[in-house]
Design an enzyme around this catalytic site. Sequence first.
Site, PDB file in Angstrom:
ATOM      1  N   HIS A 185     -11.398  -2.730   3.384  1.00 46.59           N
ATOM      2  CA  HIS A 185     -11.298  -2.397   4.807  1.00 46.59           C
ATOM      3  C   HIS A 185     -12.028  -1.108   5.162  1.00 46.59           C
ATOM      4  O   HIS A 185     -11.999  -0.699   6.316  1.00 46.59           O
ATOM      5  CB  HIS A 185      -9.819  -2.278   5.174  1.00 46.59           C
ATOM      6  CG  HIS A 185      -9.152  -1.168   4.430  1.00 46.59           C
ATOM      7  ND1 HIS A 185      -8.978  -1.199   3.054  1.00 46.59           N
ATOM      8  CD2 HIS A 185      -8.655   0.028   4.837  1.00 46.59           C
ATOM      9  CE1 HIS A 185      -8.400  -0.075   2.668  1.00 46.59           C
ATOM     10  NE2 HIS A 185      -8.195   0.689   3.726  1.00 46.59           N
ATOM     11  N   ASP A 186     -12.628  -0.434   4.186  1.00 50.07           N
ATOM     12  CA  ASP A 186     -13.300   0.842   4.443  1.00 50.07           C
ATOM     13  C   ASP A 186     -14.818   0.742   4.386  1.00 50.07           C
ATOM     14  O   ASP A 186     -15.494   1.775   4.416  1.00 50.07           O
ATOM     15  CB  ASP A 186     -12.864   1.887   3.400  1.00 50.07           C
ATOM     16  CG  ASP A 186     -11.423   2.337   3.590  1.00 50.07           C
ATOM     17  OD1 ASP A 186     -10.925   2.259   4.729  1.00 50.07           O
ATOM     18  OD2 ASP A 186     -10.817   2.769   2.604  1.00 50.07           O
ATOM     19  N   GLU A 216      -6.314   4.020  -5.707  1.00 49.73           N
ATOM     20  CA  GLU A 216      -7.595   4.175  -5.025  1.00 49.73           C
ATOM     21  C   GLU A 216      -8.054   5.587  -5.345  1.00 49.73           C
ATOM     22  O   GLU A 216      -7.394   6.557  -4.984  1.00 49.73           O
ATOM     23  CB  GLU A 216      -7.434   3.994  -3.515  1.00 49.73           C
ATOM     24  CG  GLU A 216      -8.788   3.958  -2.822  1.00 49.73           C
ATOM     25  CD  GLU A 216      -8.826   4.686  -1.489  1.00 49.73           C
ATOM     26  OE1 GLU A 216      -9.704   4.388  -0.679  1.00 49.73           O
ATOM     27  OE2 GLU A 216      -7.984   5.577  -1.256  1.00 49.73           O
ATOM     28  N   ASP A 241      -3.002   4.830  -2.251  1.00 46.06           N
ATOM     29  CA  ASP A 241      -4.052   5.399  -1.411  1.00 46.06           C
ATOM     30  C   ASP A 241      -4.466   6.798  -1.887  1.00 46.06           C
ATOM     31  O   ASP A 241      -3.601   7.642  -2.143  1.00 46.06           O
ATOM     32  CB  ASP A 241      -3.490   5.483   0.018  1.00 46.06           C
ATOM     33  CG  ASP A 241      -4.564   5.771   1.050  1.00 46.06           C
ATOM     34  OD1 ASP A 241      -5.483   4.951   1.189  1.00 46.06           O
ATOM     35  OD2 ASP A 241      -4.478   6.822   1.722  1.00 46.06           O
ATOM     36  N   ASP A 289       0.860  -1.170   0.000  1.00 49.59           N
ATOM     37  CA  ASP A 289       0.000   0.000   0.000  1.00 49.59           C
ATOM     38  C   ASP A 289       0.904   1.230   0.000  1.00 49.59           C
ATOM     39  O   ASP A 289       1.834   1.311   0.798  1.00 49.59           O
ATOM     40  CB  ASP A 289      -0.872  -0.001   1.261  1.00 49.59           C
ATOM     41  CG  ASP A 289      -2.263   0.538   0.995  1.00 49.59           C
ATOM     42  OD1 ASP A 289      -2.361   1.635   0.428  1.00 49.59           O
ATOM     43  OD2 ASP A 289      -3.246  -0.141   1.359  1.00 49.59           O
TER      44      ASP A 289
HETATM   45  O1  TEU Z   1      -9.520   5.731   2.012  1.00 48.74           O
HETATM   46  C1  TEU Z   1      -9.945   6.866   1.381  1.00 48.74           C
HETATM   47  C2  TEU Z   1     -11.387   7.261   1.353  1.00 48.74           C
HETATM   48  O2  TEU Z   1     -11.738   8.227   0.729  1.00 48.74           O
HETATM   49  C3  TEU Z   1     -12.449   6.615   2.076  1.00 48.74           C
HETATM   50  O3  TEU Z   1     -12.837   5.394   1.756  1.00 48.74           O
HETATM   51  C4  TEU Z   1     -12.310   7.041   3.487  1.00 48.74           C
HETATM   52  O4  TEU Z   1     -11.872   6.002   4.295  1.00 48.74           O
HETATM   53  C5  TEU Z   1     -13.544   7.640   4.098  1.00 48.74           C
HETATM   54  O5  TEU Z   1     -14.335   6.653   4.557  1.00 48.74           O
HETATM   55  C6  TEU Z   1     -14.263   8.648   3.271  1.00 48.74           C
HETATM   56  O6  TEU Z   1     -15.580   8.761   3.675  1.00 48.74           O
HETATM   57  C7  TEU Z   1      -8.153   5.499   2.136  1.00 48.74           C
HETATM   58  C8  TEU Z   1      -7.901   4.260   2.954  1.00 48.74           C
HETATM   59  O7  TEU Z   1      -8.411   3.147   2.280  1.00 48.74           O
HETATM   60  C9  TEU Z   1      -8.482   4.447   4.318  1.00 48.74           C
HETATM   61  O8  TEU Z   1      -8.388   3.291   5.102  1.00 48.74           O
HETATM   62  C10 TEU Z   1      -7.746   5.583   4.964  1.00 48.74           C
HETATM   63  O9  TEU Z   1      -8.331   5.876   6.200  1.00 48.74           O
HETATM   64  C11 TEU Z   1      -7.753   6.829   4.097  1.00 48.74           C
HETATM   65  O10 TEU Z   1      -7.473   6.565   2.734  1.00 48.74           O
HETATM   66  C12 TEU Z   1      -6.696   7.788   4.564  1.00 48.74           C
HETATM   67  O11 TEU Z   1      -5.430   7.276   4.294  1.00 48.74           O
END
Ligand code: TEU
Length: 617
Positions: free
Chosen positions: A411-412, A340, A282, A182
Amino acid sequence: MKQIITMHSRVKDVWNTIIGHDILAKLLLQTGLSEKALLNSLVGNFSLWMIRKMTEKILDAPFWPAFLHLVNSELDDEAPLDGKVERTWWKEAVFYQIYPRTFCDSNGDGIGDIQGIIQKLDYLKELGVDALWLSPIYDSPMADNGYDIRDYEKINSDFGTMEDFEQLLKEVHAKGMKLIMDLVVNHTSDEHRWFQQAIQDPKSPYRDYYFIRPYTKEELNNWTSFFSGSAWSHYGKEKDWALHLFAEKQVDLNWDNPKVREEIADMVNRWLDKGVDGFRMDVINYISKDKGLPAGNESVGTLMGYRGIEHYYYGPHLHTYLHELHQNTFAKHHAFSIGETPGLGRKMCRRVTGAEREELDMVFSFDHLETPGHVRWDAYQYDLNYYRNYLLDWQKNYGNNCWMSLFYNNHDNPRMVSKIDLAGIYRKEIEILLAVLQFTMKGTPFIYQGDEMGLVNYLFRSIDDIQDIESKNYYEKLILEGEKEIDAWKTILAGTRDHARRMLPWNNQEIPELKQEIDTSIQSIYKQLIHLRKEHSCLIYGELNVIDCHFDRFVYERKDAKESFRIDCNLGNQNRKAYKMPHEYALLGESSSCSKELRPYEVRIWYYKKERTAKKN
Ligand code: TEU
Ligand code: CA
């Protein structure tokens, strides 16, 4: 080159531009309106002036110049859709995302670790996985579970050591698998040495690595953080302000500084030299911010839930920075990249992943994770008809120079199956259906850890059970805004990222009343489907034809010169008439293959080999 969009342009002209199309599509998604409502011959011919008058209540006056600026920033013609599909390993691979903290704990301290991953490599290989993506394992104070990196070159001690990592990489490769890491470079931890030096020494060259402002609060912009509240906090003795789009401990890097880009490229190269096969990047579309960090538009803020996004979600130098990084790192190592890219619609994704552009190989787009008019925090029932339409739109319009990723979970997000089936009656059927779509549609499947075990959302009991910073901050914000605890909790329970961050139940030793067990029958179906995809390149590169896409129905065909598959899906919870298949073998759903009806969410796969009939005739 397309014509410049002005307030005299018509809605359909805007729809024909790259950014205009995606913004309008996003607005439709957000408001729950249909494409027809916007593009019928009446509204499609309205000028933006007229639209401005009609939407005065939702879109304020400053919205329009901001909108025109964005739309006109990308007017070059689009690449043709119908070129030749280039064959690459990552189009053929099945990826598996590991969230190291909760994947497998080898030493019993309650935290997943690298040795735990090593222990499960045979399991992953047997499942049919070709490539692993590891969520961050770098040194971090863990304010956002590792997405806040303190040192890019060290492994976090919770997970193990650099030797453990090197062993993992070696064993992954020995099994013929690949490993991607990542890459979190939109921001670093505030504990990163660059930021520490920047904040301690006003003359430090590292100051310009970030967006540090010695202002008073009133002079800062109005951007909000994705994790609630202002995107600005102050740091250090001098209490200087710094920009953070995420948590306070995740300070944004200033990519306009060439030194920053150079340091990042060097760091990426060191990992690629070590042998890693690529990176998931990310929030990579956020790296270029509009010069001077102008104030965010209030209407956009209200509509989207965050203020300022129009100044960075598709920033002015995004292409330049992505291409430069690609040339200086990925290209030299033949490494793979997947960005992402939250907020990017189909056309913008096309712009950053077109093979000819050499920016990114693939992206994760997110518009399929909620149905129109909903956000992640709503408790609502997800309608698979929407997902089918989304898929078809991408399969038809993403183009042969691009290649899509296929995933439901990460994971989000809460587990998709729990969103589709609120009562939990058809869990298994839906899991099979999702898996079939994932392995038989055109694109690269990304399994999220636990998908193959049939895991669902977890019944957290109160905010005290919640670890995630995003949920905690949001809960606090809702309470401050005057919401009742019970209502705030309902919101958190629907949307918390912790649903996907529970320790995998390898031993089924959970709290009894909340037990989640591995469903081995789902696992065996994953194996069969992955195997099928590997045996038949038709499922990867074959053409895709839609046979039926009426309400709750999805029947499609994958086909190449040698063979074809027909896939018959019931997308709803009512029995539906099965499609009459002229095919020879039923590969999935055999037991019921004679019945004329599909049960709720049932899916059948039929196989047809061409030479056979040719000989017979
Ligand atoms: O996620 C970015 C993102 O925009 C979203 O999915 C975010 O977690 C949030 O819920 C917006 O509503 C990435 C990673 O996958 C996430 O785990 C991190 O927390 C984030 O970036 C910051 O690095
Ligand atoms: Ca451990």
